[in-house]
Design a protein around this motif. Structure first.
Motif, PDB file in Angstrom:
ATOM      1  N   GLU A 128      44.316   1.448 -10.630  1.00 16.99           N
ATOM      2  CA  GLU A 128      45.424   1.582  -9.687  1.00 16.99           C
ATOM      3  C   GLU A 128      45.510   0.331  -8.823  1.00 16.99           C
ATOM      4  O   GLU A 128      44.495  -0.268  -8.491  1.00 16.99           O
ATOM      5  N   LYS A 131      47.981  -0.157  -5.591  1.00  9.83           N
ATOM      6  CA  LYS A 131      49.102   0.245  -4.750  1.00  9.83           C
ATOM      7  C   LYS A 131      49.847  -0.969  -4.208  1.00  9.83           C
ATOM      8  O   LYS A 131      51.066  -0.941  -4.064  1.00  9.83           O
ATOM      9  N   LYS A 147      48.107   1.474 -13.559  1.00 10.64           N
ATOM     10  CA  LYS A 147      48.579   2.856 -13.520  1.00 10.64           C
ATOM     11  C   LYS A 147      49.923   2.942 -12.801  1.00 10.64           C
ATOM     12  O   LYS A 147      50.136   2.267 -11.795  1.00 10.64           O
ATOM     13  N   ASP A 148      50.806   3.760 -13.307  1.00  7.91           N
ATOM     14  CA  ASP A 148      52.118   4.085 -12.727  1.00  7.91           C
ATOM     15  C   ASP A 148      53.156   2.975 -12.809  1.00  7.91           C
ATOM     16  O   ASP A 148      54.276   3.160 -12.356  1.00  7.91           O
ATOM     17  N   LYS A 170      51.583   7.549  -1.278  1.00  8.35           N
ATOM     18  CA  LYS A 170      51.158   8.127  -2.563  1.00  8.35           C
ATOM     19  C   LYS A 170      52.019   9.321  -2.963  1.00  8.35           C
ATOM     20  O   LYS A 170      51.554  10.299  -3.516  1.00  8.35           O
TER      21      LYS A 170
END
Length: 191
Positions: free
Chosen positions: A70, A72, A108-109, A186
């Motif tokens: 991850e 962010k 991720k994402d 999140k």
């Protein structure tokens, strides 16, 4: 040592209350393959990954995403990159596209956030283009009907034009800011 995808598959299997034998039967893989995957001896790829995802009722991306790191901060920068539309509308597509291509299978994402951002920015840019074309065509139509070019014909719709474009730009800007806040919190982004 158990890898992340192995743990995710074992967790999903236990959550669904399936034995390894039943999972193997449901997804059409051999029991030995399921055992090797859950023990971390092998990672599912291609067809095996699709079959497992189908048996659990999730997308293959959901299984793969559990193995990706991850970041962010990258997602925040990725989302804010769409602000390029303020300089020129097509930059709201191009800059996020460059971000997406650079990290789509590495973090991720990024796939899901990228789809949301790019789909919205493409739609928004097309809407701005269609609106602009409509106003230009209607201006030329009014000029052709009047038979002369007067400033009132050209500038007559200026407040409406500026109002519509102002609304479209403000809407895009606010969605980017709100979704950046959602990423930091999140939460799921929504365009």
């Amino acid at each position: 040592m158990e890898n992340k995808i192995a743990g995710k598959i074992k967790e999903l299997r236990n959550r669904k209350g399936l034995s390894q034998e039943l999972l193997a039967e449901n997804c059409g893989l051999s029991l030995r393959t399921i055992q090797r995957i859950e023990n971390g001896e092998t990672e599912p790829r291609g067809d095996s990954l699709r079959r497992l995802a189908g048996a659990f009722g999730v997308s293959p991306d959901d299984l793969i995403n559990c193995t990706l790191p991850e970041d962010k901060n990258f997602l925040v920068a990725f989302n804010l990159s769409a602000l390029g539309f303020l300089l020129f509308p097509i930059l709201g597509i191009l800059i996020p596209l460059i971000f997406w291509i650079s990290k789509k299978d590495k973090l991720k994402d990024v796939m899901s956030v990228g789809k949301e951002i790019l789909n919205f920015q493409i739609s928004w840019t097309l809407l701005v283009l269609v609106t602009y074309i409509y106003f230009v065509v209607s201006m030329f139509y009014r000029i052709s009907q009047a038979g002369d070019i007067s400033p009132s014909l050209i500038l007559g719709n200026a407040p409406v034009v500026y109002g519509i474009f102002g609304f479209l730009y403000l809407y895009n800007f606010l969605l980017i800011v709100l979704n950046t806040i959602n990423i930091v919190s999140k939460k799921r982004i929504r365009y």
